[in-house]
Design a protein around this motif. Structure first.
Motif, mmCIF file in Angstrom:
data_model
loop_
_atom_site.group_PDB
_atom_site.id
_atom_site.type_symbol
_atom_site.label_atom_id
_atom_site.label_comp_id
_atom_site.label_asym_id
_atom_site.label_seq_id
_atom_site.Cartn_x
_atom_site.Cartn_y
_atom_site.Cartn_z
ATOM 1 N N GLN A 44 0.850 -1.195 0.000
ATOM 2 C CA GLN A 44 0.000 0.000 0.000
ATOM 3 C C GLN A 44 0.885 1.245 0.000
ATOM 4 N N PRO A 45 0.350 2.361 -0.494
ATOM 5 C CA PRO A 45 1.146 3.598 -0.482
ATOM 6 C C PRO A 45 1.539 3.979 0.950
ATOM 7 N N TYR A 46 2.815 4.108 1.183
ATOM 8 C CA TYR A 46 3.348 4.410 2.524
ATOM 9 C C TYR A 46 3.168 5.900 2.799
ATOM 10 N N HIS A 47 2.239 6.216 3.671
ATOM 11 C CA HIS A 47 1.930 7.620 3.963
ATOM 12 C C HIS A 47 2.582 8.128 5.245
ATOM 13 N N CYS A 48 3.299 7.279 5.943
ATOM 14 C CA CYS A 48 3.822 7.618 7.270
ATOM 15 C C CYS A 48 4.855 8.748 7.271
ATOM 16 N N LYS A 49 5.425 9.056 6.101
ATOM 17 C CA LYS A 49 6.399 10.149 6.018
ATOM 18 C C LYS A 49 5.847 11.356 5.259
ATOM 19 N N ASN A 50 4.539 11.349 4.978
ATOM 20 C CA ASN A 50 3.928 12.477 4.281
ATOM 21 C C ASN A 50 3.869 13.705 5.185
ATOM 22 N N THR A 51 4.065 14.858 4.593
ATOM 23 C CA THR A 51 4.002 16.119 5.334
ATOM 24 C C THR A 51 2.673 16.254 6.057
ATOM 25 N N SER A 52 1.593 15.839 5.418
ATOM 26 C CA SER A 52 0.266 15.957 6.031
ATOM 27 C C SER A 52 0.163 15.131 7.318
ATOM 28 N N VAL A 53 0.855 14.015 7.384
ATOM 29 C CA VAL A 53 0.827 13.175 8.581
ATOM 30 C C VAL A 53 1.644 13.838 9.696
ATOM 31 N N TYR A 54 2.786 14.421 9.355
ATOM 32 C CA TYR A 54 3.564 15.170 10.338
ATOM 33 C C TYR A 54 2.747 16.344 10.879
ATOM 34 N N ASP A 55 2.012 17.025 9.999
ATOM 35 C CA ASP A 55 1.160 18.139 10.420
ATOM 36 C C ASP A 55 0.063 17.647 11.356
ATOM 37 N N HIS A 56 -0.490 16.486 11.044
ATOM 38 C CA HIS A 56 -1.530 15.879 11.886
ATOM 39 C C HIS A 56 -0.969 15.575 13.278
ATOM 40 N N ASP A 57 0.219 14.975 13.322
ATOM 41 C CA ASP A 57 0.874 14.690 14.602
ATOM 42 C C ASP A 57 1.042 15.965 15.422
ATOM 43 N N ALA A 58 1.544 17.016 14.766
ATOM 44 C CA ALA A 58 1.805 18.280 15.463
ATOM 45 C C ALA A 58 0.514 18.881 16.007
ATOM 46 N N ALA A 59 -0.572 18.807 15.239
ATOM 47 C CA ALA A 59 -1.850 19.364 15.686
ATOM 48 C C ALA A 59 -2.371 18.624 16.922
ATOM 49 N N VAL A 60 -2.242 17.302 16.925
ATOM 50 C CA VAL A 60 -2.698 16.514 18.080
ATOM 51 C C VAL A 60 -1.851 16.846 19.303
ATOM 52 N N LEU A 61 -0.538 16.862 19.146
ATOM 53 C CA LEU A 61 0.320 17.168 20.291
ATOM 54 C C LEU A 61 0.065 18.575 20.814
ATOM 55 N N ARG A 62 -0.124 19.520 19.906
ATOM 56 C CA ARG A 62 -0.418 20.905 20.311
ATOM 57 C C ARG A 62 -1.727 20.953 21.114
ATOM 58 N N LYS A 63 -2.751 20.259 20.645
ATOM 59 C CA LYS A 63 -4.037 20.216 21.333
ATOM 60 C C LYS A 63 -3.894 19.666 22.748
ATOM 61 N N LEU A 64 -3.000 18.698 22.910
ATOM 62 C CA LEU A 64 -2.813 18.049 24.209
ATOM 63 C C LEU A 64 -1.739 18.723 25.061
ATOM 64 N N GLY A 65 -1.082 19.740 24.524
ATOM 65 C CA GLY A 65 -0.021 20.415 25.277
ATOM 66 C C GLY A 65 1.208 19.542 25.467
ATOM 67 N N LEU A 66 1.496 18.684 24.485
ATOM 68 C CA LEU A 66 2.619 17.755 24.563
ATOM 69 C C LEU A 66 3.646 18.082 23.493
ATOM 70 N N LYS A 67 4.851 17.508 23.635
ATOM 71 C CA LYS A 67 5.928 17.772 22.683
ATOM 72 C C LYS A 67 6.663 16.479 22.329
ATOM 73 N N VAL A 68 7.169 16.444 21.105
ATOM 74 C CA VAL A 68 8.025 15.341 20.683
ATOM 75 C C VAL A 68 9.204 15.258 21.655
ATOM 76 N N GLY A 69 9.561 14.033 22.008
ATOM 77 C CA GLY A 69 10.670 13.802 22.926
ATOM 78 C C GLY A 69 10.225 13.595 24.365
ATOM 79 N N GLN A 70 8.977 13.915 24.675
ATOM 80 C CA GLN A 70 8.486 13.689 26.032
ATOM 81 C C GLN A 70 8.334 12.203 26.301
ATOM 82 N N LYS A 71 8.624 11.831 27.544
ATOM 83 C CA LYS A 71 8.378 10.471 28.022
ATOM 84 C C LYS A 71 7.299 10.565 29.082
#
Length: 138
Positions: free
Chosen positions: A60-87
């Motif tokens: 299947q088309p690998y979408h995991c590195k698409n810009t839109s998916v990165y944007d989606h990740d950022a929007a969810v983390l922003r909504k939750l007040g979280l950041k990449v790298g947090q444990k």
């Protein structure tokens, strides 16, 4: 420790045993059940492909590195007040979801998701907010 990208936090809430392939479903079920049965499991929030993406089918088309998916990740983390790298533990992530996520946020955050029409993610938010944890897989 489980490595997860931002939008997969929401995918886990609505997960019902459906997926892109048998291997993907088995992997997601394993991770989902680990978190459901042990909410103290540590999570590392990552940028880009995570442990769920690792089992995305080759046919299947690998979408995991698409810009839109990165944007989606950022929007969810922003909504939750979280950041990449947090444990955090899954329980701490559930607490963030309870505090900052509403079922009505799902259609806005996940408007392009193929699974949106099933309504399972909104139901998953309701379940988390009720204190019931991740849903049982049927």
């Amino acid at each position: 420790m489980v490595h997860l990208r931002g939008h997969h936090l929401l995918c886990l809430l609505g997960y019902q045993g459906m997926g892109y392939s048998q291997e993907y479903v088995e992997n997601m079920t394993r991770i989902h059940q680990t978190l459901r049965n042990n909410p103290q499991t540590e999570i590392l929030l990552v940028l880009g492909p995570d442990e769920l993406c690792r089992k995305f089918p080759d046919n299947q088309p690998y979408h995991c590195k698409n810009t839109s998916v990165y944007d989606h990740d950022a929007a969810v983390l922003r909504k939750l007040g979280l950041k990449v790298g947090q444990k955090l533990t899954w329980k701490e992530l559930e607490d963030a979801l309870i505090a900052d996520m509403q079922p009505a946020d799902i259609p806005r955050l996940c408007s392009k998701c193929a699974w949106l029409s099933y309504g399972v993610c909104e139901q998953g938010v309701r379940q988390i907010k009720s204190g019931a944890g991740l849903p049982l897989i049927r």
